[in-house]
Design a protein around this motif. Structure first.
Motif, PDB file in Angstrom:
ATOM      1  N   GLY A   8       0.731  -1.243  -0.068  1.00 42.12           N
ATOM      2  CA  GLY A   8      -0.082  -0.068   0.068  1.00 42.12           C
ATOM      3  C   GLY A   8       0.800   1.352   0.033  1.00 42.12           C
ATOM      4  N   VAL A   9       2.026   1.203   0.142  1.00 45.39           N
ATOM      5  CA  VAL A   9       2.777   2.497  -0.031  1.00 45.39           C
ATOM      6  C   VAL A   9       2.568   2.983  -1.533  1.00 45.39           C
ATOM      7  CG1 VAL A   9       5.023   1.196  -1.074  1.00 45.39           C
ATOM      8  CG2 VAL A   9       5.243   3.219   0.474  1.00 45.39           C
ATOM      9  N   VAL A  10       2.780   4.380  -1.252  1.00 45.66           N
ATOM     10  CA  VAL A  10       2.698   5.318  -2.477  1.00 45.66           C
ATOM     11  C   VAL A  10       3.935   4.539  -3.455  1.00 45.66           C
ATOM     12  CG1 VAL A  10       3.112   7.433  -3.659  1.00 45.66           C
ATOM     13  CG2 VAL A  10       1.837   7.128  -1.557  1.00 45.66           C
ATOM     14  N   ALA A  11       3.516   4.272  -4.618  1.00 43.29           N
ATOM     15  CA  ALA A  11       4.341   3.497  -5.698  1.00 43.29           C
ATOM     16  C   ALA A  11       5.599   4.222  -6.255  1.00 43.29           C
ATOM     17  CB  ALA A  11       3.649   2.715  -6.789  1.00 43.29           C
ATOM     18  N   ASP A  12       5.307   5.458  -6.492  1.00 42.24           N
ATOM     19  CA  ASP A  12       6.296   6.406  -6.952  1.00 42.24           C
ATOM     20  C   ASP A  12       7.209   6.589  -5.685  1.00 42.24           C
ATOM     21  OD1 ASP A  12       4.787   8.329  -6.056  1.00 42.24           O
ATOM     22  OD2 ASP A  12       4.629   9.317  -8.023  1.00 42.24           O
ATOM     23  N   SER A  13       7.103   6.386  -4.634  1.00 43.29           N
ATOM     24  CA  SER A  13       7.915   6.953  -3.648  1.00 43.29           C
ATOM     25  C   SER A  13       8.888   5.805  -3.112  1.00 43.29           C
ATOM     26  CB  SER A  13       7.139   7.074  -2.313  1.00 43.29           C
ATOM     27  OG  SER A  13       6.492   6.184  -1.671  1.00 43.29           O
ATOM     28  N   ILE A  14       8.917   4.477  -3.756  1.00 41.22           N
ATOM     29  CA  ILE A  14       9.932   3.572  -3.542  1.00 41.22           C
ATOM     30  C   ILE A  14      11.134   3.893  -3.996  1.00 41.22           C
ATOM     31  CG2 ILE A  14      10.281   1.205  -3.657  1.00 41.22           C
ATOM     32  CD1 ILE A  14       7.316   0.660  -3.870  1.00 41.22           C
ATOM     33  N   PRO A  15      12.168   4.030  -3.252  1.00 40.33           N
ATOM     34  CA  PRO A  15      13.562   4.464  -3.759  1.00 40.33           C
ATOM     35  C   PRO A  15      14.169   3.577  -4.646  1.00 40.33           C
ATOM     36  CG  PRO A  15      13.657   4.146  -1.461  1.00 40.33           C
ATOM     37  CD  PRO A  15      12.072   3.911  -1.862  1.00 40.33           C
ATOM     38  N   GLY A  16      14.785   3.736  -5.598  1.00 39.19           N
ATOM     39  CA  GLY A  16      15.774   3.108  -6.191  1.00 39.19           C
ATOM     40  C   GLY A  16      15.126   1.820  -7.133  1.00 39.19           C
ATOM     41  N   VAL A  17      13.973   1.920  -7.266  1.00 35.96           N
ATOM     42  CA  VAL A  17      13.446   0.952  -8.276  1.00 35.96           C
ATOM     43  C   VAL A  17      13.386   1.190  -9.827  1.00 35.96           C
ATOM     44  CG1 VAL A  17      12.176  -0.040  -6.528  1.00 35.96           C
ATOM     45  CG2 VAL A  17      11.029   1.414  -7.796  1.00 35.96           C
ATOM     46  N   GLU A  41      11.597  -8.734  -2.851  1.00 36.97           N
ATOM     47  CA  GLU A  41       9.931  -8.761  -3.124  1.00 36.97           C
ATOM     48  C   GLU A  41       9.806  -8.103  -4.337  1.00 36.97           C
ATOM     49  OE1 GLU A  41      11.028  -6.937  -0.503  1.00 36.97           O
ATOM     50  OE2 GLU A  41      10.070  -7.683   1.305  1.00 36.97           O
ATOM     51  N   VAL A  42       8.483  -8.308  -4.991  1.00 33.39           N
ATOM     52  CA  VAL A  42       8.324  -7.954  -6.268  1.00 33.39           C
ATOM     53  C   VAL A  42       7.170  -6.905  -5.839  1.00 33.39           C
ATOM     54  CG1 VAL A  42       7.514  -8.093  -8.602  1.00 33.39           C
ATOM     55  CG2 VAL A  42       9.145  -9.727  -7.360  1.00 33.39           C
ATOM     56  N   ALA A  43       7.254  -5.501  -6.283  1.00 32.59           N
ATOM     57  CA  ALA A  43       6.060  -4.492  -6.253  1.00 32.59           C
ATOM     58  C   ALA A  43       5.093  -4.284  -7.702  1.00 32.59           C
ATOM     59  CB  ALA A  43       6.680  -3.316  -5.751  1.00 32.59           C
ATOM     60  N   PHE A  44       4.079  -4.234  -7.526  1.00 25.46           N
ATOM     61  CA  PHE A  44       3.054  -4.147  -8.803  1.00 25.46           C
ATOM     62  C   PHE A  44       2.410  -2.823  -8.617  1.00 25.46           C
ATOM     63  CE2 PHE A  44       3.788  -8.589  -8.643  1.00 25.46           C
ATOM     64  CZ  PHE A  44       3.549  -9.022 -10.108  1.00 25.46           C
ATOM     65  N   ARG A  45       2.367  -2.131  -9.573  1.00 23.28           N
ATOM     66  CA  ARG A  45       1.399  -0.853  -9.745  1.00 23.28           C
ATOM     67  C   ARG A  45       0.767  -0.701 -11.036  1.00 23.28           C
ATOM     68  NH1 ARG A  45       5.492   4.370 -10.397  1.00 23.28           N
ATOM     69  NH2 ARG A  45       6.202   3.840 -12.668  1.00 23.28           N
ATOM     70  N   ASN A  46      -0.323   0.178 -10.952  1.00 25.14           N
ATOM     71  CA  ASN A  46      -1.147   0.459 -11.909  1.00 25.14           C
ATOM     72  C   ASN A  46      -0.365   1.490 -12.856  1.00 25.14           C
ATOM     73  OD1 ASN A  46      -3.105   1.562 -13.871  1.00 25.14           O
ATOM     74  ND2 ASN A  46      -4.685   0.959 -12.682  1.00 25.14           N
ATOM     75  N   SER A  47      -0.004   1.329 -14.083  1.00 26.13           N
ATOM     76  CA  SER A  47       0.822   2.397 -14.791  1.00 26.13           C
ATOM     77  C   SER A  47      -0.118   3.576 -14.959  1.00 26.13           C
ATOM     78  CB  SER A  47       1.195   2.075 -16.195  1.00 26.13           C
ATOM     79  OG  SER A  47       0.142   1.671 -17.007  1.00 26.13           O
ATOM     80  N   ARG A  48      -1.420   3.711 -14.934  1.00 25.20           N
ATOM     81  CA  ARG A  48      -2.233   4.885 -15.222  1.00 25.20           C
ATOM     82  C   ARG A  48      -2.212   5.679 -13.715  1.00 25.20           C
ATOM     83  NH1 ARG A  48      -7.805   3.013 -15.886  1.00 25.20           N
ATOM     84  NH2 ARG A  48      -6.913   1.162 -14.983  1.00 25.20           N
ATOM     85  N   PHE A  49      -1.707   5.182 -12.698  1.00 27.10           N
ATOM     86  CA  PHE A  49      -1.765   5.731 -11.330  1.00 27.10           C
ATOM     87  C   PHE A  49      -0.416   5.547 -10.662  1.00 27.10           C
ATOM     88  CE2 PHE A  49      -6.177   4.563 -12.107  1.00 27.10           C
ATOM     89  CZ  PHE A  49      -6.925   5.475 -12.456  1.00 27.10           C
ATOM     90  N   PRO A  50       0.692   6.028 -11.183  1.00 24.85           N
ATOM     91  CA  PRO A  50       2.062   5.935 -10.555  1.00 24.85           C
ATOM     92  C   PRO A  50       2.312   6.254  -9.270  1.00 24.85           C
ATOM     93  CG  PRO A  50       2.215   7.581 -12.223  1.00 24.85           C
ATOM     94  CD  PRO A  50       0.805   6.902 -12.528  1.00 24.85           C
ATOM     95  N   ALA A  51       1.400   7.095  -8.899  1.00 23.24           N
ATOM     96  CA  ALA A  51       1.357   7.511  -7.609  1.00 23.24           C
ATOM     97  C   ALA A  51       0.206   7.001  -6.417  1.00 23.24           C
ATOM     98  CB  ALA A  51       1.207   9.180  -7.350  1.00 23.24           C
TER      99      ALA A  51
END
Length: 79
Positions: A8-17, A41-51
């Motif tokens: 649930g962390v804000v996806a675009d705030s994950i450093p160094g990925v 681990e592996v993180a997934f996000r929706n490209s339409r909502f990078p934040a």
């Protein structure tokens, strides 16, 4: 482990990925992006909502999901 990223962390705030999407993604960026995290681990996000929120899975969880998908365990789902 201190470097684990919580779900649930804000996806675009994950450093160094480096977020990566499939080459089959449509031209409107409607796709799922994945990123390998430092703790394995592996993180997934929706490209339409990078934040938006990132869903984070362990390697073992992802392997189990992919195995099920390859075996057709989700074929009954409609899109």
């Amino acid at each position: 482990m201190d470097d684990m990223v919580p779900n649930g962390v804000v996806a675009d705030s994950i450093p160094g990925v480096r977020w990566q999407k499939a080459s089959a993604s449509n031209p409107f960026d409607n796709c799922v992006e994945v990123a390998r995290l430092a703790a394995g681990e592996v993180a997934f996000r929706n490209s339409r909502f990078p934040a938006g929120p990132a869903l984070v899975f362990t390697r073992e969880e992802l392997v189990a999901f992919l195995d099920g998908a390859k075996k057709g365990e989700f074929d009954g789902m409609t899109v």
